[in-house]
Design a protein around this motif. Sequence first.
Motif, short mmCIF file in Angstrom:
data_model
loop_
_atom_site.label_atom_id
_atom_site.label_comp_id
_atom_site.label_asym_id
_atom_site.label_seq_id
_atom_site.Cartn_x
_atom_site.Cartn_y
_atom_site.Cartn_z
N GLU A 28 -7.15 -1.20 1.15
CA GLU A 28 -7.36 -0.78 2.54
C GLU A 28 -8.77 -1.15 3.01
O GLU A 28 -8.94 -1.81 4.04
CB GLU A 28 -7.11 0.73 2.68
CG GLU A 28 -5.63 1.06 2.47
CD GLU A 28 -5.34 2.54 2.49
OE1 GLU A 28 -6.26 3.36 2.57
OE2 GLU A 28 -4.14 2.89 2.40
N ILE B 216 0.84 -1.21 0.00
CA ILE B 216 0.00 0.00 0.00
C ILE B 216 0.87 1.26 0.00
O ILE B 216 0.57 2.24 -0.69
CB ILE B 216 -0.96 -0.02 1.21
CG1 ILE B 216 -2.07 -1.07 0.97
CG2 ILE B 216 -1.56 1.36 1.48
CD1 ILE B 216 -2.91 -1.37 2.20
N GLU C 163 -2.24 7.62 8.12
CA GLU C 163 -2.03 6.17 8.00
C GLU C 163 -0.58 5.80 8.29
O GLU C 163 -0.30 4.84 9.02
CB GLU C 163 -2.42 5.70 6.59
CG GLU C 163 -3.92 5.80 6.33
CD GLU C 163 -4.33 5.40 4.91
OE1 GLU C 163 -5.50 5.07 4.72
OE2 GLU C 163 -3.47 5.44 3.99
N HIS D 188 -5.76 1.19 -4.52
CA HIS D 188 -5.22 1.54 -3.20
C HIS D 188 -6.33 1.51 -2.14
O HIS D 188 -6.20 0.88 -1.09
CB HIS D 188 -4.58 2.93 -3.36
CG HIS D 188 -4.15 3.62 -2.12
ND1 HIS D 188 -3.74 4.92 -2.11
CD2 HIS D 188 -4.08 3.22 -0.83
CE1 HIS D 188 -3.42 5.27 -0.89
NE2 HIS D 188 -3.61 4.27 -0.09
N PHE E 18 -0.98 2.67 10.52
CA PHE E 18 -0.23 1.50 10.04
C PHE E 18 0.79 1.01 11.07
O PHE E 18 0.89 -0.21 11.29
CB PHE E 18 0.44 1.80 8.69
CG PHE E 18 -0.52 1.94 7.52
CD1 PHE E 18 -1.87 1.63 7.66
CD2 PHE E 18 -0.06 2.36 6.27
CE1 PHE E 18 -2.75 1.75 6.59
CE2 PHE E 18 -0.93 2.49 5.20
CZ PHE E 18 -2.28 2.18 5.35
N HIS F 214 1.16 5.13 -2.00
CA HIS F 214 1.35 6.47 -1.44
C HIS F 214 2.49 7.19 -2.19
O HIS F 214 2.36 8.35 -2.57
CB HIS F 214 1.70 6.38 0.05
CG HIS F 214 0.55 5.96 0.91
ND1 HIS F 214 0.50 6.23 2.27
CD2 HIS F 214 -0.61 5.30 0.62
CE1 HIS F 214 -0.62 5.74 2.77
NE2 HIS F 214 -1.31 5.16 1.79
FE LIG Z 1 -3.44 4.65 2.02
#
Ligand SMILES: [Fe+2]
Length: 226
Positions: free
Chosen positions: A212, A84, A137, A208, A142, A88
């Motif tokens: 999530e 992921i 995140e 993406h 995360f 970003h």
């Molecule tokens: Fe994200």
Amino acid sequence: MTIQSGSDLDGRTIGEIAATLPGATAVFRKFKMDFCCHGDADVGDMARQCGVDTSDLAEALDALEKSKTPVPTTPETDELIDHILRYHETHRRELPQLITLARKVETVHAGHPQAPHGLADLLHQMRGELEVHMKKEELILFPAMRRGPRARFDAPIAQMRHDHDDHGEQMRRMETLTGDFTPPAGACRSWQALCTGAAKLAEDLMEHIHLENNILFPRYQGALAS
Ligand SMILES: [Fe+2]
Ligand SMILES: [Fe+2]
């Protein structure tokens, strides 16, 4: 399109690659190659004319093609988060280029009935909101997920899902403004590249958010966890 060596560039025009390979415009800028005004030039000839090593250019374009790494079907959480985070990075790398391109197209073609008026402002807004969201995140959610594989984060995840809904709404506006990512007949290379880049942004953002919303977050939500 496969570009693995300098010789793979011969016979292709710089405009064709800029319009069909998302992110290629940034590579051409980096090598100081004019992809807009010399769009019909053979990319190999243009590279040599600009003193660019064709192997370096081919390597950069090949890396762009390979940047769409397929996600494993049932990844471990650490692996999934790492994957992921590559989205970003991609958004951060591609959005500024897209904003510049949108401003240029909106200015140069201000009188065109299909000009994407407001697209640059929308992309600018998306960049700002995505940055804030991704930071939350990366810095809070995360790391907490990596530390606590059995933890529950219902409230922050609900907020992230809400943000994703907003991103989805912005994506639909982007789709409308670009005529479903389709440049008008006879559009210049910049306009073509803008539509290609916007389509890739939308595609990346959708994937993406899917990773999530549908794969990562359910592992940390009490009501949805199995
Ligand atoms: Fe994200
Ligand atoms: Fe997110």
